[in-house]
Design a protein around this motif. Structure first.
Motif, mmCIF file in Angstrom:
data_model
loop_
_atom_site.group_PDB
_atom_site.id
_atom_site.type_symbol
_atom_site.label_atom_id
_atom_site.label_comp_id
_atom_site.label_asym_id
_atom_site.label_seq_id
_atom_site.Cartn_x
_atom_site.Cartn_y
_atom_site.Cartn_z
ATOM 1 N N THR A 69 0.822 -1.210 0.000
ATOM 2 C CA THR A 69 0.000 0.000 0.000
ATOM 3 C C THR A 69 0.854 1.257 0.000
ATOM 4 N N ASN A 73 0.431 4.445 -2.598
ATOM 5 C CA ASN A 73 -0.300 5.637 -2.160
ATOM 6 C C ASN A 73 0.608 6.840 -1.930
ATOM 7 N N ILE A 151 -6.017 5.979 0.563
ATOM 8 C CA ILE A 151 -5.675 6.845 -0.576
ATOM 9 C C ILE A 151 -5.424 8.311 -0.185
ATOM 10 N N THR A 203 -0.544 6.879 6.934
ATOM 11 C CA THR A 203 -0.910 5.779 6.037
ATOM 12 C C THR A 203 -0.577 4.438 6.678
ATOM 13 N N TYR B 24 -5.542 6.662 -11.510
ATOM 14 C CA TYR B 24 -5.438 5.976 -10.221
ATOM 15 C C TYR B 24 -6.744 6.100 -9.439
ATOM 16 N N LEU B 25 -7.241 7.347 -9.378
ATOM 17 C CA LEU B 25 -8.493 7.584 -8.653
ATOM 18 C C LEU B 25 -9.645 6.828 -9.302
#
Lengths: 289, 279, 358
Positions: A69, A73, A151, A203, B24-25
């Motif tokens: 992740t 991100n 995100i 995150t 990406y979104l």
């Protein structure tokens, strides 16, 4: 009549007492209970619980989710913040709101949406079906769920800071012959590094602890698709409280480390902007000298 | 999204960075979300009617929204006191408390859930004293409020702190010199100054509380009609592979929470328009 | 290297910052872009630097040494740009700031460490901050930062130097000192330079030639003497130095402004055309109200003798009030008093009508 000084000292005391009581009862007590419960069965039981193969497997999966992740991100956060703050375009505030969207989606619903998306009957899922890939109720599902819920974190930390810093330094770099990548690495990145690390910490904390989205996507296959928080749930529901709290104490330790790192980065972030007062120097003389 | 002005920005890379952001979104958020909306729109209307007629679902809705609202409201009060103390009346150890404020955020919610549960059950460290007064927290609606207050606390305090720091003492002193009492100083000077921060904190806390699952499943006992939250109902439908039912519930929940958050934003916009000069 | 721009326009949304501007800066010249804020001077400078691009136009050109650079990236234009707020890299030392441009070059063109160090030290010498290489921008004063910004721009050995409000953010005194220093520096290195300013004194003192801009257009280009003494437009007349303005119209070949009349317009302007008369406060002669002198009768309303000149406010029997500047010597011989009657005559008055100028 009381003097106003007396009133102000009294109100100060009342505020401090309420705060101390509230924080102790609400924040410190839960920490104490985790420690006391996890050692309730003695040190040996504690060590057994945290070294159990299932615990280690869950730890591995949690670690994997974080490891996958994080870079994705972070990359997204940097690129999105860069696009939003260094360029002018229409629809900026819409894009900014879209980045925040995952915050507003309850994790269980996020998990459900991802099932619709990646599951057998989903758009993407039927494609995966052809390749005989099943994502749902497997490790990739856990990773994608974690990806979804974390995100916004990096971008959220970077955008206000980069907005405030403006583009003057980047313009200077470009006028001195730097390419876009050079500008980013030599000029922008050093200016945002503490905010970036702060975002990374957030995150990590969230991806370590995510429960709702992961829970509905994992299928709870013990030892296979169970992260540490899910492992705690299983142990707890089996009335194996000591083990549940022992594993919790591990996560608590990680959370406390996170807090320390966070404090450090936050302190660095805010001390970076201190301004020294400098007296105007004497008049420059002849340039030829 | 068309770039305004010149096509040739001093910094190349606009297309690439915006493109990456959008792709990406879209892949992770927009496409999945629109998938849910398409599915929700194509559902049979009776499913929605069932939601509003099924007492168990209605009870869950009521519990979720009410307890989130109460939790966010409680946090406004206690959050203000804590933030005010940290900003105005610091004492030794304050920085430690300040660091600890983020604990509910850093601590995995499952951990918070079992810790709060064992504190508040009848035999627990806190629960045994509350039991004397006949107050039951764990496995009762009150437990849901406690858990939601816990996990949403940092959002309120972290929104309030910068706003409180920005209030100049001069304003208060000016108000006091004009003869205002401490309470009227609060309502006349401090409250308007921190209103935007309070609203932001409230909406963040509320949004977080609405979606909370991890801590609630432990402390609430998940009793139908009594301590069941919507997230749990949705998860239940999914376990039974009742995807249509889950879709309908998820769609209604999302719509409701988006509308509440939007109206908070509108209130905020309304006030900020009053304060800021027209440009 | 000379700079020449042709047919440059620029819009920001509905606002047009530049209207078809053309301009040439000669090799080695120090030129000022002077104008009020919003006149488009900074936009023009940024377009020359390549930090902004002009609106598409078939003949739009940004030429350096007669070579069109309009599609060349900012970094490849060999332009040194000094930003208004310096834009120093806050996390780098003064040394690293100055060396930045050299370090960004492709490996083949990059100077060796030793060469870089020598060059930076040479520049630190030039800006007289020899021992400040290890400092951070935060630890410098405004004037020092400004000089570092200049050294950083010079480090890439630019052919052209562009400065955006170089002294805008500095105290009045430092500003004056740096101005003199920059003038000497320019004489020393003879680099084609273009700087933006809204301060007329700065432009008049520093520049070889001045470009006066207003609302996205060039009003006049000329030496400081030319723009000050022979302003071509009303705007230039009003923007540079203080000025008295009278409103009037053409009557029988004369421009009439209350008590003042300017002859010699017979047949050149139609009757009744609106006209405006400009006269500098020091171009007004004041005489005692005696037989041997001529002029319009006016009363002294105010006298302010502090400052380099004596300022007086006069009110003619009819018409608008006039501001007059006389020397202290003249003040001593004239000995004016408030309320006294004097005779006033104008020198070097300039009349502007819709399409005619004397």
């Amino acid at each position: 009549m009381f003097s106003s000084d007396y009133i102000s000292r009294l109100s100060r005391l009342i505020f401090q007492v309420i705060t101390l009581a509230f924080v102790s009862l609400f924040l410190i007590l839960p920490l104490c209970v985790i420690i006391s419960e996890s050692f309730g069965g003695g040190l040996k039981a504690y060590l057994n619980a945290i070294s159990h193969p299932d615990t280690l497997l869950a730890l591995g999966l949690t670690f994997l989710a974080v490891i996958v992740t994080l870079p994705l991100n972070v990359l997204f956060g940097i690129v999105a913040a860069w696009a939003l703050t260094k360029y002018e375009f229409r629809g900026k505030s819409l894009l900014s709101a879209l980045i925040d969207l995952p915050f507003a989606v309850p994790p269980v619903i996020a998990g459900f949406i991802l099932i619709l998306y990646l599951g057998k009957h989903g758009v993407f899922g039927s494609l995966l079906e052809k390749f005989d890939l099943n994502i749902i109720f497997s490790t990739p599902a856990i990773v994608i769920a974690t990806l979804f819920v974390t995100i916004p974190f990096v971008a959220r930390e970077l955008i206000p800071l980069m907005q405030e810093q403006g583009t003057e330094e980047e313009q200077a770099a470009v006028s001195l012959g730097a390419s876009t990548l050079q500008t980013f690495f030599y000029v922008t990145l050093p200016n945002i590094k503490w905010a970036l690390l702060y975002g990374i910490i957030l995150t990590v904390a969230r991806s370590m602890g995510e429960f709702g989205a992961v829970s509905v996507l994992s299928g709870h296959i013990r030892g296979k698709t169970v992260t540490l928080p899910l492992h705690i749930e299983i142990l707890y529901n089996e009335y194996n409280f000591t083990a549940a709290f022992a594993v919790s104490s591990l996560l608590m330790l990680l959370a406390l480390l996170t807090l320390i790192a966070k404090e450090f980065f936050f302190w660095k972030l805010n001390s970076g902007g201190s301004v020294h007062q400098v007296q105007e120097d004497t008049v420059p003389g002849d340039p030829a000298s | 999204m068309k770039k305004t002005g010149s096509q040739n920005h001093f910094l190349p890379g606009f297309g690439l960075s915006l493109g990456f952001t959008l792709v990406y979104l879209s892949l992770l958020v927009l496409v999945p979300l629109s998938l849910l909306s398409f599915r929700a729109l194509s559902l049979d209307g009776t499913l929605y009617r069932d939601i509003f007629q099924d007492p168990r679902t209605l009870a869950a809705f009521k519990l979720t929204f009410a307890s989130s609202f109460i939790a966010a409201g409680l946090n406004l009060i206690f959050g203000f006191i804590v933030a005010w103390t940290l900003v105005r009346f610091p004492f030794p150890g304050c920085s430690f408390i300040d660091a600890l404020i983020d604990l509910p955020f850093a601590l995995p919610t499952a951990v918070s859930g079992i810790a709060l549960t064992s504190l508040y059950v009848r035999s627990g460290m806190v629960g045994r004293y509350l039991d004397i007064f006949g107050i039951q927290v764990a496995f009762a609606p009150l437990g849901v409020v406690v858990a939601l207050s816990f996990i949403s606390l940092p959002f309120v305090i972290r929104s309030l702190q910068p706003a409180l720091k920005d209030i100049e003492r001069e304003y208060e002193e000016a108000a006091i010199s004009l003869g205002a009492s401490p309470i009227s100083v609060f309502f006349a000077v401090i409250f308007p100054a921190i209103r935007p921060a309070l609203l932001t904190g409230f909406s963040l806390a509320f949004a977080r509380a609405l979606g909370e699952y991890g801590s609630v499943v432990f402390i609430s006992g998940n009793m139908p009609m009594k301590t069941e939250i919507i997230s749990l109902l949705i998860a239940g439908r999914m376990e039974q592979f009742d995807y249509d039912g889950a879709t309908a519930l998820a769609a209604v929940t999302l719509l409701a929470s988006f509308m509440i958050l939007l109206s908070i934003h509108l209130i905020q916009w309304h006030y900020s328009r009053k304060i800021q000069p027209r440009s | 290297m000379s700079i020449e721009v042709q047919h440059i326009s620029k819009c920001f949304g509905a606002f047009q910052a530049l209207h078809d501007v053309s301009l040439r800066v000669e090799e080695g010249e120090l030129m000022a872009l002077l104008g009020p804020s919003g006149s488009g001077k900074t936009s023009l400078l940024r377009i020359i630097a390549g930090l902004d691009s002009p609106e598409a136009h078939p003949d739009a050109k940004v030429m350096m040494n007669n070579e069109n650079m309009i599609h060349t990236r900012a970094g490849n234009r060999k332009v040194g740009f000094v930003f208004q707020h310096y834009a120093l890299f806050r996390h780098m030392t003064v040394f690293d700031n100055i060396a930045f441009g050299m370090r960004m070059r492709p490996k083949k063109e990059r100077p060796s460490k030793k060469e870089m160090k020598d060059r930076v030290e040479q520049l630190l010498n030039l800006i007289q901050l020899e021992n400040m290489g290890n400092r951070y921008p935060m630890q410098l004063s405004g004037g020092q930062r400004q000089r570092v910004a200049l050294a950083r721009a010079l480090a890439i050995e630019p052919k052209v130097l562009l400065l955006d409000e170089p002294f805008g953010a500095l105290d009045a005194r430092v500003r004056e000192d740096l101005r003199k220093w920059l003038r000497r520096l320019h004489k020393e290195i003879q680099i084609t330079s273009l700087f933006v300013t809204h301060d007329q004194e700065e432009a008049l003192e520093l520049a070889d030639r001045i470009v006066v801009m207003n609302e996205g257009r060039i009003e006049q280009i000329g030496t400081p003497d030319e723009v000050f003494h022979q302003p071509r437009t009303e705007f230039v007349m009003q923007f540079l130095g203080s000025v008295n303005l009278f409103h009037g119209r053409i009557e029988r070949g004369e421009a009439v402004f209350g008590p003042w009349k300017v002859p010699g317009l017979l047949g050149k302007c139609p009757e009744g055309t609106a006209a405006r008369l400009f006269v500098r406060p020091y171009d007004i002669t004041v005489q005692p109200d005696q037989q041997e002198y001529e002029g319009t009768i006016a009363f002294i309303r105010r006298i302010q003798s502090a400052g380099p000149h004596v300022k007086m406010e006069l009110e003619p029997e009819s018409g608008e009030r006039v501001i007059v500047e006389i020397s202290h010597e003249r003040h001593a011989t004239l000995k004016p008093r408030v309320g006294e009657k004097v005779l006033v005559s104008l020198r070097n008055a300039r009349v502007f009508t819709e399409d005619y100028t004397i």
